[in-house]
Design an enzyme around this catalytic site. Structure first.
Site, PDB file in Angstrom:
ATOM      1  N   GLY A 101      50.610 -31.017 -70.457  1.00 43.86           N
ATOM      2  CA  GLY A 101      50.707 -29.581 -70.633  1.00 43.86           C
ATOM      3  C   GLY A 101      49.340 -28.994 -70.854  1.00 43.86           C
ATOM      4  N   GLY A 102      49.313 -27.765 -71.310  1.00 42.76           N
ATOM      5  CA  GLY A 102      48.060 -27.055 -71.469  1.00 42.76           C
ATOM      6  C   GLY A 102      47.146 -27.682 -72.493  1.00 42.76           C
ATOM      7  N   GLY A 158      46.817 -31.050 -73.037  1.00 43.99           N
ATOM      8  CA  GLY A 158      46.506 -32.436 -72.757  1.00 43.99           C
ATOM      9  C   GLY A 158      47.747 -33.267 -72.521  1.00 43.99           C
ATOM     10  N   VAL A 200      50.376 -36.641 -73.177  1.00 41.55           N
ATOM     11  CA  VAL A 200      50.962 -37.580 -74.129  1.00 41.55           C
ATOM     12  C   VAL A 200      51.181 -38.880 -73.388  1.00 41.55           C
ATOM     13  CG1 VAL A 200      52.896 -38.054 -75.679  1.00 41.55           C
ATOM     14  CG2 VAL A 200      52.138 -35.715 -75.319  1.00 41.55           C
ATOM     15  N   ASP A 234      54.525 -23.646 -80.997  1.00 41.31           N
ATOM     16  CA  ASP A 234      55.098 -23.762 -79.654  1.00 41.31           C
ATOM     17  C   ASP A 234      56.554 -24.218 -79.731  1.00 41.31           C
ATOM     18  OD1 ASP A 234      54.888 -23.375 -76.936  1.00 41.31           O
ATOM     19  OD2 ASP A 234      54.137 -25.389 -76.509  1.00 41.31           O
TER      20      ASP A 234
END
Length: 696
Positions: free
Chosen positions: A72-73, A75, A77, A190
């Site tokens: 995602g924005g 980085g 996982v 988030d």
């Protein structure tokens, strides 16, 4: 950690800002600072050439990165292998590689280090377990439990909408996780369906702390855009002089998520942040067609003004009402008996995949104002009444919308809460009980849900049971109420006075100790009045049965060794124990149950819990061989029935009921049924004197 048994190991899904398909994970929302980007170590390629084994990166010589499981924005996982403990884990870096510059690296590393420490301390079944934190030259990593679950976003993609009870249950679990996060002074930033995992057994887990921050930390933006996912961002984040993300902004995101679960779409759509915010301004009251009893919760969480938005405790109480309150009853117009007219229970079935339910009635929405500005002003004006009346409104909706099955709280009608009176009026046929009941068709009582023997909530049967519950029924019966006219609401220790202040409940019967401070609150606090005491409890401590760090024989060892003691926030122990030389944990949780959870976690720094002997006895009984009680210390806690001050009529009725209960056999029966086994004593303690009822 205690949470290591929360989910089975298997497919990892940290959420990672919604996963690879998250349309809001673009560069435009990543953390950025001015200046040239810091060179970042190369990560392993996602695909290795045929016939070659992909070279693996090992973090700190322990965590071998295997494959990306979300991006995602902020980085990626990774699924990783813990070489030391030989288990699979999820590992994520807290720093955005695009935000790092030579000038900002040191400050960013220090901030991420503090965030990782705070996140790692969060212990809650609805929050992903953090096993470890490690640091490399220019990255801080958090190592998390690998979860076998699919995201709420995946669930909604398949089922489109969820039935109200299921949505309320997931929403309540998210909220409970958020309360634990906020108690650690962390803001998630988030909250959305992509960052909530739902296991097959129904457990919801809040994940992805990649962009979490401390409460009050400065905003980090790019081109005026706040980090996060646009449809879930609270409007106050974009106002001039905004303090940045706060717990209130997480609650806004929860409101959006609840709306999406029952309506099948987000309330404020838009491809860009400015579009979403304009939609909020133009139409601040989105139409709710299928929310039923969830409507007041969603409306309260979606107040544009964070000061008027529902707080977490009130939202939790309302969600519990949706899940567990009995159907409201309407008194019959005729009939001298005064019995309530009952409605047949209505079963709730979940809609089949792809099905959008027909509305049960007209949409629950405010009339649209002539323009967005007037609509928002009108919304602000209505804010104060919602907090005061939200729970009441929710109960009314439960009765009229037919969403839930009546629960029959507390077992059979002939239970130990037993008859203390004769006649339907509750006092030998006198008209006195009608003084309160005449204006209040239901009696709303705040209780605890985590105290075995005193007051415990059974999630499967959706019923409360215990000494306090039986006492509540006995008081209600003496006042002229039938059992199905009693509505219970869970009230954590630090919310009891607020529940009375906002008129969410009429009485609180929740091991509420009578103190002068509570009767005359300090400035900014809420004073309450008491009837009682109805029970006298001694003060004590709970410790681990076996401890590798301390040898604790009695309370003097706690003082001598400076053992950290946990207790519930706003309890009498929080202020009393430090005066006696005890060392308290840095921050106290909302409930004694939270303290117990930390005590049971062998990796936590909590080695003792302070509470009343009867509460601790219940915890010992529920956790045999794991914890033990120390001898009691000086002092007693007199439990009272709490109510709003300046309610002489109500207090007189409660005091009258307590006198009958304590004078007769009912009090002894309630003790024998609920508490004697916990205390290993068939004989109840001495009957307390009703000092708070003198003159009533």
């Amino acid at each position: 950690m205690q949470g290591e048994d929360r989910a089975g190991a298997g497919r990892a899904d940290d959420g990672a800002a919604g996963g690879p398909e998250d349309r809001w994970a673009g560069d435009g929302l990543r953390r950025a600072d001015s200046g040239a980007a810091q060179e970042w170590p190369r990560t392993p390629p996602h695909e290795a050439p045929p016939g070659h084994r992909r070279p693996q990166v090992v973090i700190e010589g322990r965590y071998e990165l295997l494959e990306p499981i979300g991006s995602g924005g902020m980085g990626e996982v990774w699924k990783a292998h813990d070489l030391r403990l030989r288990r699979f884990v999820a590992i994520k870096g807290l720093l955005d590689r695009n935000a790092m510059t030579a000038g900002t690296q040191a400050a960013a590393m220090q901030r991420a280090r503090r965030e990782a420490e705070a996140i790692a301390k969060i212990e809650h079944p609805n929050v992903v377990t953090v096993h470890d934190q490690v640091e490399t030259d220019n990255q801080v990593w958090i190592v998390m439990k690998l979860l076998e679950a699919r995201s709420l976003a995946d669930l909604l993609r398949g089922e489109k909408v969820l039935a109200v009870p299921r949505a309320a249950d997931i929403g309540l679990q998210i909220l409970q996780g958020l309360r634990a996060v906020h108690a650690a002074s962390v803001v998630h930033r988030d909250v959305k369906p992509g960052n909530v995992l739902v296991r097959d057994d129904g457990l919801a887990i809040l994940v992805d702390f990649g962009i979490a921050t401390f409460e009050g930390a400065a905003q980090v933006t790019r081109s005026g855009s706040v980090i996060g996912t646009p449809p879930y961002l609270a409007p106050e984040l974009f106002t001039p002089g905004s303090p940045g993300p706060t717990p209130a902004s997480d609650l806004w995101a929860l409101g959006i998520t609840l709306y999406e679960m029952v309506e099948g779409r987000v309330p404020f759509a838009g491809g860009e942040v400015w579009e979403v915010q304009e939609n909020i301004r133009q139409t601040p009251d989105p139409v709710l067609r299928y929310a039923g009893p969830l409507a007041p919760v969603i409306q309260g969480l979606l107040f544009p003004d964070p000061q008027e938005r529902l707080d977490a405790a009130t939202a939790e109480a309302m969600l519990r009402e949706v899940l567990g309150a009995p159907l409201a009853r309407t008194a019959t117009s005729g009939g001298a008996s005064g019995e309530a007219a009952t409605h047949p229970p209505t079963a709730v079935s979940e809609p089949p995949p792809g099905h959008v339910p027909e509305p049960l009635g007209p949409p629950v929405a405010e009339p649209r104002a002539a323009d967005g500005q007037r609509a928002q002003q009108g919304r602000r004006r209505k804010g104060p009444w919602l907090k005061a009346a939200a729970v009441t409104l929710c109960v009314a909706l439960l009765g009229t919308a037919g969403w839930l099955v009546a629960q029959g709280v507390g077992g059979d009608k002939g239970g130990t809460g037993g008859s203390t009176t004769t006649g339907t009026s509750g006092r030998g046929g006198s008209a006195v009980p009608e003084k309160w009941r005449k204006e209040n068709p239901t009696l709303k009582i705040g209780v605890k849900d985590d105290q075995p023997g005193l007051s415990k909530y059974d999630r499967k049967t959706k019923t409360y049971a215990g000494y306090d519950i039986d006492l509540a029924y006995a008081i209600a019966e003496d006042m002229g109420y039938s059992r199905d006219q009693v509505v219970f609401t869970t009230v954590p220790t630090d919310y009891r006075s607020t529940a009375l202040k906002t008129k969410g409940v009429d009485l609180v019967i929740a091991s509420y100790s009578i103190t002068p401070e509570r009767k005359s609150a300090s400035p900014g606090g809420y004073s309450v009045d008491f009837a009682g005491p109805y029970y006298e409890a001694s003060r004590g401590f709970l410790v681990r049965e076996k401890s590798s760090k301390y040898t604790i024989n009695d309370s003097s060892d706690l003082r001598r060794l400076k053992v950290e003691v946990c207790t519930a926030r706003d309890s009498t122990y929080e202020t009393e124990l430090p005066k006696r030389g005890f060392t308290m944990t840095e921050s106290q949780p909302n409930t004694y149950q939270d303290c117990l959870d930390q005590l049971l976690d062998v990796k936590s720094d909590v080695y003792a819990v302070a509470s009343d002997d009867i509460i601790l006895a219940g915890y010992v009984k529920a956790n045999p061989g794991k914890v033990r009680r120390l001898e009691n210390i000086q002092g007693a806690e007199g439990y009272g029935v709490a109510m709003r001050p300046n309610s002489p009529g109500l207090k007189a009725e409660v005091c009258s009921a307590l006198r009958k209960i304590l004078a007769g056999k009912v009090w002894e029966d309630m003790y024998a049924k609920n508490l004697s086994a916990l205390m290993d004593s068939q004989a109840p303690p001495g009957r307390p004197d009703l000092t708070e009822c003198e003159g009533y």
